[in-house]
Design a protein around this motif. Structure first.
Motif, PDB file in Angstrom:
ATOM      1  N   SER A 146      -7.273   4.034 -10.310  1.00  0.00           N
ATOM      2  CA  SER A 146      -7.132   2.761 -11.015  1.00  0.00           C
ATOM      3  C   SER A 146      -5.768   2.123 -10.794  1.00  0.00           C
ATOM      4  O   SER A 146      -5.499   1.048 -11.337  1.00  0.00           O
ATOM      5  N   CYS A 147      -4.908   2.759 -10.006  1.00  0.00           N
ATOM      6  CA  CYS A 147      -3.582   2.197  -9.720  1.00  0.00           C
ATOM      7  C   CYS A 147      -3.211   2.538  -8.276  1.00  0.00           C
ATOM      8  O   CYS A 147      -2.489   3.511  -8.021  1.00  0.00           O
ATOM      9  N   PRO A 148      -3.702   1.771  -7.316  1.00  0.00           N
ATOM     10  CA  PRO A 148      -3.475   2.098  -5.899  1.00  0.00           C
ATOM     11  C   PRO A 148      -2.009   2.227  -5.513  1.00  0.00           C
ATOM     12  O   PRO A 148      -1.668   3.020  -4.631  1.00  0.00           O
ATOM     13  N   GLY A 149      -1.119   1.462  -6.168  1.00  0.00           N
ATOM     14  CA  GLY A 149       0.293   1.550  -5.813  1.00  0.00           C
ATOM     15  C   GLY A 149       0.902   2.900  -6.100  1.00  0.00           C
ATOM     16  O   GLY A 149       1.865   3.313  -5.445  1.00  0.00           O
ATOM     17  N   LEU A 150       0.332   3.616  -7.071  1.00  0.00           N
ATOM     18  CA  LEU A 150       0.859   4.926  -7.433  1.00  0.00           C
ATOM     19  C   LEU A 150       0.744   5.931  -6.290  1.00  0.00           C
ATOM     20  O   LEU A 150       1.564   6.839  -6.176  1.00  0.00           O
ATOM     21  N   ARG A 151      -0.258   5.760  -5.438  1.00  0.00           N
ATOM     22  CA  ARG A 151      -0.456   6.721  -4.344  1.00  0.00           C
ATOM     23  C   ARG A 151       0.742   6.733  -3.405  1.00  0.00           C
ATOM     24  O   ARG A 151       1.100   7.786  -2.859  1.00  0.00           O
ATOM     25  N   HIS A 152       1.363   5.572  -3.206  1.00  0.00           N
ATOM     26  CA  HIS A 152       2.519   5.511  -2.308  1.00  0.00           C
ATOM     27  C   HIS A 152       3.694   6.288  -2.900  1.00  0.00           C
ATOM     28  O   HIS A 152       4.427   6.967  -2.169  1.00  0.00           O
ATOM     29  N   GLN A 164       9.155   2.549   0.691  1.00  0.00           N
ATOM     30  CA  GLN A 164       9.210   1.091   0.773  1.00  0.00           C
ATOM     31  C   GLN A 164       7.962   0.451   0.169  1.00  0.00           C
ATOM     32  O   GLN A 164       8.044  -0.577  -0.504  1.00  0.00           O
ATOM     33  N   ARG A 165       6.812   1.046   0.402  1.00  0.00           N
ATOM     34  CA  ARG A 165       5.578   0.544  -0.208  1.00  0.00           C
ATOM     35  C   ARG A 165       5.640   0.657  -1.734  1.00  0.00           C
ATOM     36  O   ARG A 165       5.148  -0.217  -2.463  1.00  0.00           O
ATOM     37  N   THR A 166       6.243   1.718  -2.226  1.00  0.00           N
ATOM     38  CA  THR A 166       6.413   1.892  -3.672  1.00  0.00           C
ATOM     39  C   THR A 166       7.313   0.808  -4.248  1.00  0.00           C
ATOM     40  O   THR A 166       6.999   0.210  -5.288  1.00  0.00           O
ATOM     41  N   LEU A 167       8.434   0.551  -3.581  1.00  0.00           N
ATOM     42  CA  LEU A 167       9.360  -0.477  -4.068  1.00  0.00           C
ATOM     43  C   LEU A 167       8.702  -1.847  -4.071  1.00  0.00           C
ATOM     44  O   LEU A 167       8.915  -2.655  -4.994  1.00  0.00           O
ATOM     45  N   SER A 168       7.896  -2.119  -3.059  1.00  0.00           N
ATOM     46  CA  SER A 168       7.170  -3.388  -3.015  1.00  0.00           C
ATOM     47  C   SER A 168       6.177  -3.486  -4.171  1.00  0.00           C
ATOM     48  O   SER A 168       6.041  -4.534  -4.813  1.00  0.00           O
ATOM     49  N   LEU A 227       6.350  -1.879  -7.128  1.00  0.00           N
ATOM     50  CA  LEU A 227       7.065  -2.027  -8.393  1.00  0.00           C
ATOM     51  C   LEU A 227       7.667  -3.420  -8.530  1.00  0.00           C
ATOM     52  O   LEU A 227       7.719  -3.981  -9.628  1.00  0.00           O
ATOM     53  N   ARG A 228       8.098  -3.999  -7.407  1.00  0.00           N
ATOM     54  CA  ARG A 228       8.654  -5.347  -7.455  1.00  0.00           C
ATOM     55  C   ARG A 228       7.589  -6.361  -7.863  1.00  0.00           C
ATOM     56  O   ARG A 228       7.834  -7.245  -8.697  1.00  0.00           O
ATOM     57  N   SER A 229       6.402  -6.224  -7.314  1.00  0.00           N
ATOM     58  CA  SER A 229       5.319  -7.150  -7.662  1.00  0.00           C
ATOM     59  C   SER A 229       4.903  -6.978  -9.117  1.00  0.00           C
ATOM     60  O   SER A 229       4.589  -7.954  -9.803  1.00  0.00           O
ATOM     61  N   GLU A 230       4.918  -5.730  -9.618  1.00  0.00           N
ATOM     62  CA  GLU A 230       4.573  -5.491 -11.014  1.00  0.00           C
ATOM     63  C   GLU A 230       5.629  -6.078 -11.947  1.00  0.00           C
ATOM     64  O   GLU A 230       5.303  -6.611 -13.008  1.00  0.00           O
ATOM     65  N   ALA A 231       6.899  -5.980 -11.551  1.00  0.00           N
ATOM     66  CA  ALA A 231       7.982  -6.515 -12.381  1.00  0.00           C
ATOM     67  C   ALA A 231       7.914  -8.033 -12.460  1.00  0.00           C
ATOM     68  O   ALA A 231       8.238  -8.635 -13.499  1.00  0.00           O
ATOM     69  N   ASN A 232       7.473  -8.661 -11.388  1.00  0.00           N
ATOM     70  CA  ASN A 232       7.403 -10.120 -11.363  1.00  0.00           C
ATOM     71  C   ASN A 232       6.141 -10.673 -12.020  1.00  0.00           C
ATOM     72  O   ASN A 232       6.064 -11.860 -12.314  1.00  0.00           O
TER      73      ASN A 232
END
Length: 500
Positions: free
Chosen positions: A128-134, A193-197, A199-204
């Motif tokens: 349920s959170c694809p970004g977490l995999r990175h 880098q994928r993780t930082l991207s 988290l950046r999108s989530e913060a915005n």
């Protein structure tokens, strides 16, 4: 191992999320545009229909709506790795996630229990959170790369050593040379880098696409920074964690209203325990200290710290962590110390009995190492408190002779701890603090040996950097004597360290 890259082609079938919502899917890989724009987790394009987890025994028939006790709903990790929501990952990523579960998670807790390991629970958030995999892949890849590089260094070191049983920390330059050539290291950088991207999108964004997954990603990102160095960069994730918390409440409501979340109230407890360690220990070697306040639940502070004894890898007794939080709060510039607060802090220390805490642990086989661990932590917290609190040198509280006379006995506890025992992995912070007090060559040699054993456990630059800072402290104290507190040197050098 190859890296997971986004393909330009489209899937032959719509994603399962769009099928369930009865929407037209654009079939983009790896995540469809509909899911991205609506901030919903994309369930992927697997041929097998994803399971829909509910609290009911059955979705139809006589048992529809009937529930089973929560403890019977725990999903074993082996089943989680086979979850349909993970089937669309590349073999490389699935391999790293399996490595994370088998090799990394046991280092995150003092006692590795299947049902009490928060980092194993984080794996269940990936579908349920694809970004977490990175984030998880970057941690696993770096963990693997560090161990391969250190093993290659050890082969050369052992061949040239006169005493093969002697523990040594491989030079950073040599280890870095091996590390930078490893495919796993490049995978770690890519997924970082994928993780930082992510988290950046989530913060915005206005709210989190999956609040628990985002928080888990931020906590693991701190762990990644600690493995890389333990210097400075971890604080940005920790500060972001504090600043983004106001979004979590609304995000949880919206996410659960979507019907795709599994209700895990214990997840807030897991976040509390991890955050408590990172916040309290993270405020010790930084000049701008942050008073600790729980972020994720309304649980009393002592209850949170009590859980952290077993749910985090430090194993620090809850009472001593609480004292450490009081010390940090008293040392912060925003805190006005009431009369008698210093005496109150040290009374907590005096009333803590290591043997009583060790016996309360339950298992007889853990009694001796728990006693040694408690003695080491108590001594370190006392030393640290005397370093950062405004206690005059000539006061009764600041008794340098007492600390000097007891230092050898404290070092004896450190030396006596079995490096193969699980409690040994929780002594990095106290070993650093106690080591800063070492004055004789024999004392410093003992501390160096302790760090050698710690390096064989962690194999990360957080350990080697801690020893390098200690050596700088020893050099300054040899030049200037003991007229200054060593914590002032750490502040002067301007680097924010976290040694856990």
């Amino acid at each position: 191992m190859g890296m997971d890259t986004a393909a330009a082609n489209c899937s032959d079938v719509p994603c399962w999320t769009c099928r369930r919502r009865r929407l037209k899917c654009d079939r983009a890989i790896p995540i469809c545009g509909k899911c991205t724009s609506s901030q919903r987790p994309c369930l992927g394009y697997s041929k097998d229909k994803p399971l829909r987890w509910t609290d009911s025994v059955a979705s139809r028939g006589k048992l529809m709506g009937k529930k089973v006790p929560r403890q019977e709903q725990h999903l074993p990790i082996s089943r989680v790795l086979k979850d349909p929501g993970l089937q669309d990952l590349s073999p490389s990523m699935r391999g790293y996630i399996a490595y994370f579960e088998q090799q990394c998670c046991q280092e995150c807790v003092l006692y590795d229990c299947e049902r009490a390991n928060p980092f194993k629970e984080f794996i269940r958030l990936i579908p349920s959170c694809p970004g977490l995999r990175h984030t998880m892949v970057s941690v696993a890849a770096l963990h693997q790369a560090l161990r391969i590089a250190s093993a290659q260094c050890n082969e050369r070191t052992t061949a040239s050593q006169s005493n093969p049983n002697e523990v040594q920390i491989s030079p950073w330059v040599e280890q870095a040379h091996h590390l930078h050539q490893l495919p796993a290291y490049h995978d770690a950088l890519y997924h970082k880098q994928r993780t930082l991207s992510f988290l950046r999108s989530e913060a915005n964004a206005g709210c989190f696409s999956n609040p628990d997954g985002v928080i888990a990603s931020m906590i693991m990102s701190i762990w990644l920074e600690l493995m890389e160095s333990g210097r400075d960069t971890w604080r940005y994730h920790l500060r972001g964690l504090r600043e983004m918390m106001p979004k979590r409440g609304l995000s949880l409501v919206l996410f659960r209203d979507g019907g795709l979340a599994v209700d895990w109230p214990q997840m807030s407890e897991y976040f509390d325990t991890s955050y408590s360690i990172l916040e309290i220990i993270g405020s010790t070697f930084v000049k701008a200290k942050q008073p600790y306040q729980p972020l994720f639940s309304m649980s009393p502070t002592l209850d949170i710290l009590k859980r952290s004894e077993s749910q985090t890898w430090t194993g620090c007794p809850a009472t001593l962590l609480y004292v450490l939080s009081l010390v940090n709060a008293a040392a912060s510039s925003s805190y006005e110390m009431p009369p008698g607060s210093i005496e109150h802090i040290f009374s907590h220390l005096r009333n803590f009995l290591p043997m009583q805490w060790a016996v309360a642990g339950g298992e007889v086989r853990h009694m001796k190492p728990r006693y040694q661990l408690a003695c080491v932590w108590k001594a370190a917290v006392e030393i640290y408190a005397l370093q950062v609190l405004p206690v005059p040198f000539e006061s009764n509280v600041f008794n340098l002779g007492r600390i000097s006379n007891s230092l050898d006995s404290i070092l004896h506890h450190l030396k006596s701890m079995d490096p193969a025992d699980v409690h040994h992995k929780g002594i990095l912070w106290p070993a650093f603090v106690i080591g800063a007090e070492a004055q004789t060559l024999s004392q410093r040699a003992l501390i160096t040996d302790v760090f050698g054993h710690l390096w064989t456990i962690w194999r990360c630059h957080n350990v080697t950097n801690a020893l390098k800072v200690l050596q700088k402290i020893w050099t300054r104290r040899d030049m200037e004597g003991s007229s200054r507190r060593w914590i002032e040197y750490v502040y002067e050098w301007g680097e924010d360290w976290m040694f856990i």
